[in-house]
Design a protein around this motif. Structure first.
Motif, PDB file in Angstrom:
ATOM      1  N   ILE A  58       0.840  -1.204   0.000  1.00 10.97           N
ATOM      2  CA  ILE A  58       0.000   0.000   0.000  1.00 10.97           C
ATOM      3  C   ILE A  58       0.872   1.250   0.000  1.00 10.97           C
ATOM      4  N   ARG A  59       1.938   1.240   0.770  1.00 10.99           N
ATOM      5  CA  ARG A  59       2.843   2.388   0.774  1.00 10.99           C
ATOM      6  C   ARG A  59       3.465   2.603  -0.604  1.00 10.99           C
ATOM      7  N   GLU A  60       3.773   1.515  -1.293  1.00  6.76           N
ATOM      8  CA  GLU A  60       4.313   1.640  -2.644  1.00  6.76           C
ATOM      9  C   GLU A  60       3.260   2.203  -3.595  1.00  6.76           C
ATOM     10  N   MET A  61       2.005   1.776  -3.437  1.00  3.41           N
ATOM     11  CA  MET A  61       0.916   2.322  -4.253  1.00  3.41           C
ATOM     12  C   MET A  61       0.778   3.830  -4.023  1.00  3.41           C
ATOM     13  N   ARG A  63       3.133   5.867  -3.054  1.00  3.78           N
ATOM     14  CA  ARG A  63       4.298   6.546  -3.629  1.00  3.78           C
ATOM     15  C   ARG A  63       4.166   6.670  -5.143  1.00  3.78           C
ATOM     16  N   LEU A  64       3.778   5.578  -5.800  1.00  2.33           N
ATOM     17  CA  LEU A  64       3.690   5.587  -7.256  1.00  2.33           C
ATOM     18  C   LEU A  64       2.612   6.548  -7.760  1.00  2.33           C
ATOM     19  N   ASN A  65       1.513   6.656  -7.020  1.00  4.95           N
ATOM     20  CA  ASN A  65       0.408   7.520  -7.443  1.00  4.95           C
ATOM     21  C   ASN A  65       0.507   8.933  -6.884  1.00  4.95           C
ATOM     22  N   ARG A  66       1.569   9.165  -6.091  1.00  2.00           N
ATOM     23  CA  ARG A  66       1.783  10.477  -5.486  1.00  2.00           C
ATOM     24  C   ARG A  66       0.579  10.919  -4.647  1.00  2.00           C
ATOM     25  N   TYR A  67       0.041   9.959  -3.922  1.00  2.00           N
ATOM     26  CA  TYR A  67      -1.045  10.271  -3.002  1.00  2.00           C
ATOM     27  C   TYR A  67      -0.487  10.998  -1.785  1.00  2.00           C
ATOM     28  N   ASN A  68      -1.372  11.703  -1.102  1.00  2.00           N
ATOM     29  CA  ASN A  68      -0.937  12.562   0.000  1.00  2.00           C
ATOM     30  C   ASN A  68      -1.529  12.093   1.329  1.00  2.00           C
ATOM     31  N   TYR A  69      -1.396  10.788   1.598  1.00  2.00           N
ATOM     32  CA  TYR A  69      -1.838  10.290   2.899  1.00  2.00           C
ATOM     33  C   TYR A  69      -0.891   9.208   3.373  1.00  2.00           C
ATOM     34  N   THR A  70      -0.994   8.870   4.648  1.00  2.00           N
ATOM     35  CA  THR A  70      -0.109   7.880   5.250  1.00  2.00           C
ATOM     36  C   THR A  70      -0.916   6.704   5.777  1.00  2.00           C
ATOM     37  N   VAL A  71      -0.244   5.567   5.897  1.00  2.00           N
ATOM     38  CA  VAL A  71      -0.876   4.366   6.439  1.00  2.00           C
ATOM     39  C   VAL A  71       0.048   3.753   7.481  1.00  2.00           C
ATOM     40  N   GLY A  72      -0.518   2.883   8.286  1.00  2.00           N
ATOM     41  CA  GLY A  72       0.245   2.188   9.310  1.00  2.00           C
ATOM     42  C   GLY A  72      -0.600   1.081   9.908  1.00  2.00           C
ATOM     43  N   ASP A  73      -0.051   0.397  10.874  1.00  2.00           N
ATOM     44  CA  ASP A  73      -0.808  -0.655  11.546  1.00  2.00           C
ATOM     45  C   ASP A  73      -1.926  -0.036  12.383  1.00  2.00           C
TER      46      ASP A  73
END
Length: 681
Positions: A58-61, A63-73
């Motif tokens: 998901i983090r790679e997705m 980065r590739l799409n230049r999205y502006n949100y973060t994810v975590g556990d």
């Protein structure tokens, strides 16, 4: 099918869930059978597809799409795809709503909204909650919207029970999913009760709790469908609803990869999907950046405060199908024990029909159980432009066809969005117990041919009528149409006010204190006795404790219970009857609620400050006046206030007072000059 057992307004019936197939609209006449207009069959809603990507994928997705949100556990990280899908509980309404528009046709374009708006900063949003492993998002979004609407109308901050809505709704909708139609149907009939009375369990099969009603819903509207767009015009429709009504109920696609693991920023997902989750939009910010530009909604979720941004998230306009469906609550009413809501449409709006296209009359016959005045007529509007005419009749004659006569009241108006409406009558006719009355409504929907709302679940009352001209009426059941029309009536019993005090306690009257009463409760009855005598009462009420009060005195006497429910069971009994409740947090706060009003005590200020309620009510043809506070100081302050005619005569048109006593001279004693009235009604 479970039926709520808490005190509620009006008739209640136990209904059986019938066929899931649905005929949306019908044509009827006096003789031929119905001409059926079948709604387009709604395709079965597939279970949400949860793509089991890893956190790193998901983090790679992102980065590739230049999205502006973060994810975590998050706590959802541990759920299997099936468990995650079970949380997503939005089930679309049964009705076909494709005829509805997004814009009110007769309303001028709204002014440009501000670039950012957030109801949280105004204190109009209650804290996020956690639905846990239950598909009850629809219940949390609806209850949260109700809590916010109460705050916007100037009411207190309630922590309302999702559990009672979840477990007690007539549809038996629970963790398997629901929608705002179910929430609206429940809250218009039964109102909201406190979380402390019915704590959230999050499982199916929880029994209904017997809870006091805080507020009842009296207005709801569908803002629009298919508003899940980056189109500025559609975004403006949602912003306009937010500004006018408060936080709004919306659907979205929460199966989007990364959403369950969201920890901050502006979420976005641009692949079109099926909506399966409901949330509450509480604001927006046009400056927030995402891959498609700028602008995002600020949203309250129901996955607990450990998820997202303390339970909230931001999402790009039009992303993840947010706003595919939008609705708003527009009106709440304080619970009033004197009111009775009469209705037969137990399941609310389930379809509509006509006997004359676009313009048909519907009527419902009611037999009241108590004397009073007909205050309001409530009904469902099935289209965005409805011209209505209300007529209240006294007499029904004939036998299908019938005629109605003895006009008691009439008025007309227009509503411009589909929803639920409550119309206060200008002329309020007097209603007599056992003597029937008929509420007839002319439904004119110029843009939709099926104007009359109905409920088609069994059992059917047999009290609904239809007419093409308002003169000749056919009983629907007798004509073979098993529908109850969605028209309701609200009556109100007469009530005593302080203008009637002290005369209502001139005979057959009793002071009642608890067996373990404070001595000041007894002294307070003396204060009230002085006030009664000053008002012309020559027969002083006799004093009783709650155990020596006889059954006859209890059941037929005019009672003045003094002292709070913790020490006076009679006060506790009539608190429940009159809808007086309180919330107590030891060492922190004590708050009294009644008829949508409240008074708050910061317990760090006690005993230098106390609060009290004085309530004059009618029950079973006798009068009861409750006088009690948090501590003895509050109860004694109320007794002192009611002992002085110069004070209570100022509020002669009221029947309820909420008082605050402040020990301004720090002597620990209650003086009249230290008592202020904060609320009266």
């Amino acid at each position: 099918m479970k039926e709520p057992i808490h005190r509620k307004m009006g008739f209640s019936f136990v209904f059986l869930m019938m066929s899931l197939s649905f005929f949306f609209a019908f044509s009827i006449s006096g003789d031929p059978g119905p001409q059926v207009h079948r709604a387009p069959e709604r395709a079965p809603v597939p279970p949400p597809v949860i793509v089991p990507l890893t956190l790193e994928e998901i983090r790679e997705m992102i980065r590739l799409n230049r999205y502006n949100y973060t994810v975590g556990d998050t706590w959802l990280s541990q759920l299997s795809p099936a468990e995650m899908a079970s949380l997503l509980g939005y089930v679309p309404p049964r009705m076909d709503l494709s005829h509805l528009s997004e814009v009110e046709s007769d309303r001028a374009p709204p002014p440009p909204p501000p670039s950012a708006y957030d109801y949280r900063s105004m204190g109009m949003v209650t804290p996020p909650k956690d639905q846990r492993n239950c598909g009850s998002c629809w219940c949390f979004a609806g209850t949260g919207m109700f809590e916010s609407r109460i705050l916007i109308e100037g009411g207190p901050e309630y922590d309302l029970s999702e559990e009672n809505v979840l477990s007690c709704n007539i549809f038996n909708a629970g963790c398997s999913g629901g929608n705002d139609f179910i929430v609206t149907t429940y809250l218009t009939k039964y109102g909201g009760s406190l979380e402390s009375c019915a704590p959230y369990d999050g499982t199916d099969g929880t029994p209904c709790a017997d809870c006091d009603i805080m507020k009842r819903l009296c207005g709801w509207r569908i803002v629009g469908s298919n508003l899940d767009s980056e189109d500025p015009a559609k975004i403006l429709v949602v912003k306009d609803a937010l500004l006018r009504f408060g936080p709004v109920f919306v659907s979205m696609n929460a199966s989007a990869p990364g959403f369950s693991l969201y920890t901050g920023g502006v979420f976005e997902y641009w692949v079109n999907g099926s909506v399966n989750h409901t949330v509450l939009i509480v604001g927006w910010d046009d400056s927030l950046v995402h891959s498609h530009g700028t602008g995002a909604w600020i949203v309250k979720n129901s996955w607990g405060t450990s998820w997202g941004e303390n339970g909230y998230f931001k999402i790009a306009y039009g992303s993840a199908n947010i706003c595919e469906y939008v609705s708003a609550f527009t009106c709440t009413a304080g619970y009033d024990y004197r009111e009775t809501l009469y209705y037969y449409d137990e399941h609310g709006w389930q379809g509509s029909f006509y006997s004359n296209e676009y313009d048909t009359w519907g009527a419902v016959r009611f037999v009241p159980t108590e004397n009073g005045a007909l205050e309001r007529v409530e009904f469902w509007a099935v289209d965005d432009m409805l011209n209505y005419e209300i007529y209240v009749y006294d007499t029904r004659s004939g036998s299908s066809p019938y005629t109605f006569s003895g006009l008691l009241s009439s008025q007309s108006g227009t509503v411009t969005k589909a929803g639920y409406y409550s119309v206060e009558l200008t002329t309020k006719p007097q209603i007599t117990a056992g003597d029937d009355f008929i509420v007839a409504v002319r439904f004119n929907t110029p843009n939709f041919q099926y104007p009359v709302p109905f409920d088609d679940y069994n059992p059917i009352s047999g009290q609904s009528y239809s007419s093409s001209d308002g003169s000749t009426w056919y009983n629907l059941s007798q004509e073979g149409h098993n529908w109850d029309i969605g028209i309701r009536a609200v009556t109100q019993q007469p009530v005593s006010t302080f203008a009637d005090y002290p005369g209502v306690f001139s005979t057959n009257s009793y002071f009642v204190v608890g067996n373990n009463a404070y001595c000041t409760d007894v002294l307070g009855t003396g204060k009230i006795s002085f006030g009664l005598a000053a008002g012309g009462v020559t027969e002083n009420p006799e004093g009783r404790t709650h155990t020596i009060l006889t059954t006859t005195e209890h059941d037929t006497g005019n009672l003045i219970p003094v002292g709070g429910p913790a020490i006076n069971p009679v006060a506790d009994e009539f608190d429940s009857i009159f809808g007086i409740t309180f919330e107590y947090y030891a060492g922190v706060s004590f708050e009294i609620f009644c008829e949508g009003e409240s008074i708050y005590l910061d317990l760090t200020q006690y005993p230098s400050e106390d609060i009290c309620i004085v309530y004059l009510g009618n029950e079973s043809s006798r009068n009861v006046m409750l006088v009690w506070g948090y501590g003895w100081q509050g109860s004694y302050a109320g007794s002192t206030f009611m002992g002085d005619p110069l004070t209570w005569q100022t509020y002669q048109d009221a029947h309820m007072l909420m008082l605050r006593w402040t020990d301004s001279n720090a002597d620990g004693l209650v003086q009249m000059s230290e008592i202020t009235v904060e609320v009266y009604a």
